[in-house]
Scaffold this motif. Structure first.
Motif, PDB file in Angstrom:
ATOM      1  N   PHE A  22       0.719  -1.356   0.058  1.00  0.00           N
ATOM      2  CA  PHE A  22      -0.035   0.073   0.136  1.00  0.00           C
ATOM      3  C   PHE A  22       0.403   1.037  -0.503  1.00  0.00           C
ATOM      4  O   PHE A  22       0.875   2.418  -0.900  1.00  0.00           O
ATOM      5  CB  PHE A  22      -1.047  -0.341   0.958  1.00  0.00           C
ATOM      6  CG  PHE A  22      -2.102   0.940   0.930  1.00  0.00           C
ATOM      7  CD1 PHE A  22      -2.859   1.379  -0.052  1.00  0.00           C
ATOM      8  CD2 PHE A  22      -2.145   2.230   1.892  1.00  0.00           C
ATOM      9  CE1 PHE A  22      -4.194   2.027   0.352  1.00  0.00           C
ATOM     10  CE2 PHE A  22      -2.827   3.729   1.195  1.00  0.00           C
ATOM     11  CZ  PHE A  22      -3.638   3.283   0.785  1.00  0.00           C
ATOM     12  N   LYS A  26       0.471   4.162  -2.735  1.00  0.00           N
ATOM     13  CA  LYS A  26      -0.932   5.469  -2.605  1.00  0.00           C
ATOM     14  C   LYS A  26       0.094   6.509  -3.201  1.00  0.00           C
ATOM     15  O   LYS A  26      -0.611   7.237  -3.897  1.00  0.00           O
ATOM     16  CB  LYS A  26       0.058   5.861  -0.633  1.00  0.00           C
ATOM     17  CG  LYS A  26      -0.517   6.665  -0.200  1.00  0.00           C
ATOM     18  CD  LYS A  26      -0.025   7.499   1.145  1.00  0.00           C
ATOM     19  CE  LYS A  26       0.303   8.314   1.691  1.00  0.00           C
ATOM     20  NZ  LYS A  26      -0.142   8.978   2.734  1.00  0.00           N
ATOM     21  N   ALA A  30      -1.926   9.062  -5.623  1.00  0.00           N
ATOM     22  CA  ALA A  30      -1.855  10.732  -5.082  1.00  0.00           C
ATOM     23  C   ALA A  30      -1.165  11.920  -6.803  1.00  0.00           C
ATOM     24  O   ALA A  30      -1.380  12.639  -6.345  1.00  0.00           O
ATOM     25  CB  ALA A  30      -1.078  10.789  -4.133  1.00  0.00           C
ATOM     26  N   ASP A  37      -6.881  13.478  -1.412  1.00  0.00           N
ATOM     27  CA  ASP A  37      -5.968  12.682   0.076  1.00  0.00           C
ATOM     28  C   ASP A  37      -6.271  11.696   0.823  1.00  0.00           C
ATOM     29  O   ASP A  37      -7.603  11.063   0.290  1.00  0.00           O
ATOM     30  CB  ASP A  37      -5.968  13.100   0.756  1.00  0.00           C
ATOM     31  CG  ASP A  37      -7.243  13.708   1.811  1.00  0.00           C
ATOM     32  OD1 ASP A  37      -7.757  13.685   1.602  1.00  0.00           O
ATOM     33  OD2 ASP A  37      -7.277  14.380   3.000  1.00  0.00           O
ATOM     34  N   LEU A  38      -6.175  10.857   0.708  1.00  0.00           N
ATOM     35  CA  LEU A  38      -6.002   9.537   1.095  1.00  0.00           C
ATOM     36  C   LEU A  38      -6.061   9.546   3.159  1.00  0.00           C
ATOM     37  O   LEU A  38      -5.198  10.129   3.706  1.00  0.00           O
ATOM     38  CB  LEU A  38      -6.272   8.388   1.202  1.00  0.00           C
ATOM     39  CG  LEU A  38      -4.475   7.795   0.328  1.00  0.00           C
ATOM     40  CD1 LEU A  38      -4.163   6.911   1.670  1.00  0.00           C
ATOM     41  CD2 LEU A  38      -4.298   7.382  -0.003  1.00  0.00           C
ATOM     42  N   GLU A  39      -7.127   8.337   3.759  1.00  0.00           N
ATOM     43  CA  GLU A  39      -6.540   7.942   5.157  1.00  0.00           C
ATOM     44  C   GLU A  39      -6.717   6.362   4.878  1.00  0.00           C
ATOM     45  O   GLU A  39      -7.620   5.956   4.018  1.00  0.00           O
ATOM     46  CB  GLU A  39      -7.032   8.436   5.845  1.00  0.00           C
ATOM     47  CG  GLU A  39      -7.775   9.818   6.441  1.00  0.00           C
ATOM     48  CD  GLU A  39      -8.788   9.999   7.438  1.00  0.00           C
ATOM     49  OE1 GLU A  39      -8.931   9.416   8.039  1.00  0.00           O
ATOM     50  OE2 GLU A  39      -9.052  11.564   7.581  1.00  0.00           O
ATOM     51  N   LEU A  40      -5.790   5.232   5.447  1.00  0.00           N
ATOM     52  CA  LEU A  40      -5.766   4.252   6.017  1.00  0.00           C
ATOM     53  C   LEU A  40      -5.665   4.653   7.611  1.00  0.00           C
ATOM     54  O   LEU A  40      -5.036   4.212   7.691  1.00  0.00           O
ATOM     55  CB  LEU A  40      -4.966   3.054   5.035  1.00  0.00           C
ATOM     56  CG  LEU A  40      -4.921   1.979   5.013  1.00  0.00           C
ATOM     57  CD1 LEU A  40      -5.954   1.056   4.506  1.00  0.00           C
ATOM     58  CD2 LEU A  40      -3.420   1.356   4.154  1.00  0.00           C
ATOM     59  N   LEU A  52     -10.390   2.094   4.194  1.00  0.00           N
ATOM     60  CA  LEU A  52     -10.141   3.374   3.728  1.00  0.00           C
ATOM     61  C   LEU A  52     -11.134   3.970   2.996  1.00  0.00           C
ATOM     62  O   LEU A  52     -12.068   4.244   2.274  1.00  0.00           O
ATOM     63  CB  LEU A  52      -9.234   2.514   1.524  1.00  0.00           C
ATOM     64  CG  LEU A  52      -8.449   3.366   1.166  1.00  0.00           C
ATOM     65  CD1 LEU A  52      -7.437   4.224   0.701  1.00  0.00           C
ATOM     66  CD2 LEU A  52      -8.713   2.580  -0.181  1.00  0.00           C
ATOM     67  N   VAL A  54     -10.697   7.568   0.224  1.00  0.00           N
ATOM     68  CA  VAL A  54     -10.351   8.560  -0.494  1.00  0.00           C
ATOM     69  C   VAL A  54     -10.914   9.885  -0.434  1.00  0.00           C
ATOM     70  O   VAL A  54     -12.942   9.841  -1.546  1.00  0.00           O
ATOM     71  CB  VAL A  54      -9.645   7.732  -1.392  1.00  0.00           C
ATOM     72  CG1 VAL A  54      -9.078   8.928  -2.099  1.00  0.00           C
ATOM     73  CG2 VAL A  54      -9.549   6.525  -1.216  1.00  0.00           C
ATOM     74  N   TRP A  75      -1.836  -0.685  -9.220  1.00  0.00           N
ATOM     75  CA  TRP A  75      -2.875  -0.228  -8.237  1.00  0.00           C
ATOM     76  C   TRP A  75      -3.268  -1.554  -8.008  1.00  0.00           C
ATOM     77  O   TRP A  75      -3.660  -2.501  -7.093  1.00  0.00           O
ATOM     78  CB  TRP A  75      -3.788   0.300  -8.576  1.00  0.00           C
ATOM     79  CG  TRP A  75      -4.780   0.708  -7.119  1.00  0.00           C
ATOM     80  CD1 TRP A  75      -5.844  -0.059  -7.182  1.00  0.00           C
ATOM     81  CD2 TRP A  75      -4.250   1.418  -6.214  1.00  0.00           C
ATOM     82  NE1 TRP A  75      -6.335   0.495  -5.879  1.00  0.00           N
ATOM     83  CE2 TRP A  75      -5.553   0.946  -4.843  1.00  0.00           C
ATOM     84  CE3 TRP A  75      -3.651   2.510  -5.279  1.00  0.00           C
ATOM     85  CZ2 TRP A  75      -5.836   2.484  -4.091  1.00  0.00           C
ATOM     86  CZ3 TRP A  75      -3.727   3.035  -3.927  1.00  0.00           C
ATOM     87  CH2 TRP A  75      -4.935   2.678  -3.225  1.00  0.00           C
TER      88      TRP A  75
END
Length: 98
Positions: A22, A26, A30, A37-40, A52, A54, A75
């Protein structure tokens, strides 16, 4: 702004390899047009599941934008082999609340 949401059920025992893959993936997402943006996040109760989130400028930036791109192929190669079952992806639109 569109929020993409997916619970990623990683095959138990493959979490460390998933996290490593990942980190590489990322960088791919990106660089995509419309990516914000993203958060995992990793589940505490179910440690092989990840959340996840996004943020995209628009739904079209994600699909067909990212999903229709050559970059999405990489990906997919990096991440899709970790999931069982394959995750469901949903999109959310921010609501204006008074």
């Amino acid at each position: 702004m569109i929020l993409e949401h997916a619970i990623l059920p990683v095959v138990p025992g493959r979490e460390a390899a998933f996290e490593e893959a990942f980190a590489e993936a990322k960088a791919i997402i990106a660089g995509m047009p419309g990516f914000l943006d993203l958060e995992l996040s990793r589940s505490i109760e179910t440690p092989n599941e990840y959340l996840l989130l996004v943020r995209w400028e628009s739904l079209e930036a994600h699909d067909p934008g990212f999903r229709g791109s050559a970059e999405y192929g990489r990906w997919r190669e990096l991440l899709h082999g970790f999931y069982d079952p394959f995750p469901v992806v949903e999109h959310f639109d921010r609501m204006a609340l008074a």
